[in-house]
Design an enzyme around this catalytic site. Structure first.
Site, mmCIF file in Angstrom:
data_model
loop_
_atom_site.group_PDB
_atom_site.id
_atom_site.type_symbol
_atom_site.label_atom_id
_atom_site.label_comp_id
_atom_site.label_asym_id
_atom_site.label_seq_id
_atom_site.Cartn_x
_atom_site.Cartn_y
_atom_site.Cartn_z
ATOM 1 N N CYS A 248 -51.960 14.056 -18.538
ATOM 2 C CA CYS A 248 -51.402 15.284 -19.107
ATOM 3 C C CYS A 248 -50.400 15.947 -18.180
ATOM 4 C CB CYS A 248 -52.531 16.258 -19.455
ATOM 5 S SG CYS A 248 -51.923 17.822 -20.137
ATOM 6 N N CYS B 98 -48.619 15.608 -21.566
ATOM 7 C CA CYS B 98 -48.405 16.864 -22.287
ATOM 8 C C CYS B 98 -47.394 17.793 -21.634
ATOM 9 C CB CYS B 98 -49.721 17.640 -22.430
ATOM 10 S SG CYS B 98 -51.194 16.637 -22.619
ATOM 11 N N LYS C 11 -43.733 16.382 -21.290
ATOM 12 C CA LYS C 11 -43.264 16.188 -22.668
ATOM 13 C C LYS C 11 -42.854 17.514 -23.288
ATOM 14 C CE LYS C 11 -46.165 16.642 -25.694
ATOM 15 N NZ LYS C 11 -47.455 16.527 -26.402
ATOM 16 N N TYR D 202 -48.185 10.482 -32.456
ATOM 17 C CA TYR D 202 -47.745 11.639 -31.668
ATOM 18 C C TYR D 202 -46.571 11.294 -30.751
ATOM 19 C CZ TYR D 202 -52.367 13.996 -32.331
ATOM 20 O OH TYR D 202 -53.499 14.589 -32.811
ATOM 21 N N GLU E 243 -42.651 12.580 -31.103
ATOM 22 C CA GLU E 243 -42.247 13.580 -30.118
ATOM 23 C C GLU E 243 -41.059 13.100 -29.299
ATOM 24 O OE1 GLU E 243 -46.464 15.967 -29.433
ATOM 25 O OE2 GLU E 243 -46.024 14.225 -28.196
ATOM 26 N N HIS F 211 -45.179 41.724 -41.334
ATOM 27 C CA HIS F 211 -43.923 41.351 -41.981
ATOM 28 C C HIS F 211 -42.725 41.811 -41.156
ATOM 29 C CE1 HIS F 211 -41.321 40.407 -45.359
ATOM 30 N NE2 HIS F 211 -40.726 41.571 -45.185
ATOM 31 N N GLU G 144 -47.587 35.413 -42.065
ATOM 32 C CA GLU G 144 -48.107 36.267 -43.133
ATOM 33 C C GLU G 144 -48.408 35.468 -44.398
ATOM 34 O OE1 GLU G 144 -45.238 38.969 -45.186
ATOM 35 O OE2 GLU G 144 -43.807 38.165 -43.719
#
Length: 457
Positions: free
Chosen positions: A42, A47, A50, A177, A181, A434, A439
């Site tokens: 990672c 991760c 990346k 993934y 990516e 908003h 929302e």
């Protein structure tokens, strides 16, 4: 029998370091053995770098819509600068991981460990033999490379982070993934990108609407998609590499990248000598407490073949320490895990897909697709998609799937409510903020469609 250490951890990735730190905090004498850099997949080659590269690739999207907001942008990109700054950040994080082991009293040994029994390991470089009451294997995984002619000419995600310069074009094999990516990264940085995948759509196992939406987003980004095809061979031709596809078509590229899955790092570490059982795919077989068939040996993270996600490895490592050294047996529930794919558009999901949920009884599906507000002044057509799946008639939320900007942030927050068993009525009670994309999750008026008795109505 006396042991040199209470806990010996093999592998200084996210799971191993967390286990070591927590065990040391509880008073255990701990050693961590690592033959490579501290931080694991990672931090060093996964991760973290990346996500930094994904951020870099997204500036092109902002520059594209900037004129619609009155901005004139003159930009250029320098790959060596990105790589150098990435390296500085990785070095900082690596130092933090070292401190996480040593500060609470753990010992970090820079060597390669090979198990010699249920309570012992040999350090290959020094020849030293170590004994421990418990051993934790946290050796992670490595990229799988198809066994084809010329495979050595390709790169994996490991090498992609260290390229000296961007290729003039790239072919990426895979549909998971890592493939999507890196397709996002290279295309966003201006590299003509082709993705070839043996399946008929990217992200197998994800909700179909997420898969379809991401496919459209990648194509809008300029990524060429080739389905139901594989690479049979790779050969050098001048400064290019030529890929031969399964349909016998040959094509040259600046680089070929294999993103065809990962395998557990279980070879050559003495698991056989210790009597540890493996799964059919070569990963370590463990129970829910991460214990192997050998009472003194545990395993966490990617090496177990369970959820190959860093937060899962961290939690598993922590819970091993809780179980062994804090008299607090804990196990990780793998049934409700959110995940994100940092492609463009971004994908995040938790819970059941629509197809899966339809097999669990009557359900309602709420679906919204809309153009995000940031794009409304431009001609950019990328759309956000949100899907909420609930038990029938306003019941428990079974799945949440989002495609679009900040999808991961929204699903991360919503996962707390979903983990607590939130219903559609609970979501409805929330007041919308908003204007936001989020929302939409609390303003669905009625189901887009339903499933009753397993049939869509």
């Amino acid at each position: 029998m006396s042991f040199e250490y209470d806990l010996l951890v093999i592998g200084a990735g996210s799971g191993g370091v967390r286990a070591a730190r927590m065990a040391a905090t509880y008073g255990a004498k701990v050693a961590v053995v690592e033959e490579d850099r501290v931080g694991g997949t990672c931090v060093i080659r996964g991760c973290v770098p990346k996500k930094l590269f994904v951020y870099a690739s997204r500036f092109a999207d902002m520059f594209e819509i900037a004129p619609s907001f009155g901005w004139t942008v003159e930009s250029s990109f320098d790959w060596p600068t990105l790589v150098a700054n990435k390296d500085k950040e990785i070095a900082r994080l690596e130092a933090a991981y070292v401190a996480a082991v040593e500060k609470p009293g753990g010992t970090l040994l820079r060597d390669r460990a090979v198990l010699t029994g249920p309570n012992s390991a040999r350090l290959v470089n020094s020849g030293r033999e170590i004994t421990a009451r418990y051993i934790l294997v946290a050796t992670g995984g490595h990229p799988h490379i198809p066994d084809i002619p010329g495979k050595e000419l390709g790169i994996t995600s490991n090498e992609a982070f260290e390229l000296k310069q961007l290729p003039h074009s790239i072919l990426i094999e895979g549909g998971g993934y890592i493939a999507v990516e890196f397709a996002t990264v290279f295309a966003g940085l201006g590299v003509p990108t082709t993705l070839v995948y043996r399946g008929d759509k990217v992200l197998r196992g994800f909700d179909d609407d997420l898969r379809t939406g991401l496919e459209a987003g990648l194509q809008e980004r300029g990524v060429k998609l080739i389905y139901e095809t594989t690479i049979r061979a790779v050969e050098a031709k001048g400064s290019d590499v030529v890929a031969r596809f399964s349909d016998e078509v040959d094509a040259p590229f600046g680089a070929v990248m294999f993103a065809t899955g990962r395998r557990a790092n279980t070879r050559g570490i003495g698991l056989e000598a210790a009597g540890v059982e493996l799964n059919a795919d070569g990963s370590i077989k463990v129970d829910r407490y991460s214990k192997t068939n050998v009472d003194s040996i545990y395993a966490v993270g990617d090496v177990t073949g369970r959820s190959q996600l860093t937060p899962i490895a961290v939690r598993e490592g922590w819970y091993v320490a809780e179980t062994l050294f804090n008299d607090n047996p804990q196990w990780v529930d793998h049934s409700q895990i959110g995940t994100a794919v940092f492609a463009e558009p971004e994908v995040a999901t938790i819970g059941l897909t629509e197809e899966e949920a339809a097999t669990h009884g009557d359900i309602d599906v709420y679906l919204a697709r809309f153009r995000p507000m940031i794009n409304t002044l431009s001609t950019k057509s990328t759309r956000t998609m949100m899907k909420l799946i609930t038990a029938a008639d306003g019941g428990k939320v079974l799945g949440l799937h989002i495609l679009g900007k900040e999808a991961a942030e929204m699903v991360q927050v919503a996962s707390v409510a979903i983990g607590m068993g939130a219903t559609k009525a609970d979501f409805d009670r929330a007041i919308a903020m908003h204007p936001t994309a989020g929302e939409e999750l609390v303003t669905f008026k009625g189901p887009t469609h339903r499933y009753r008795n397993g049939a869509k109505v």
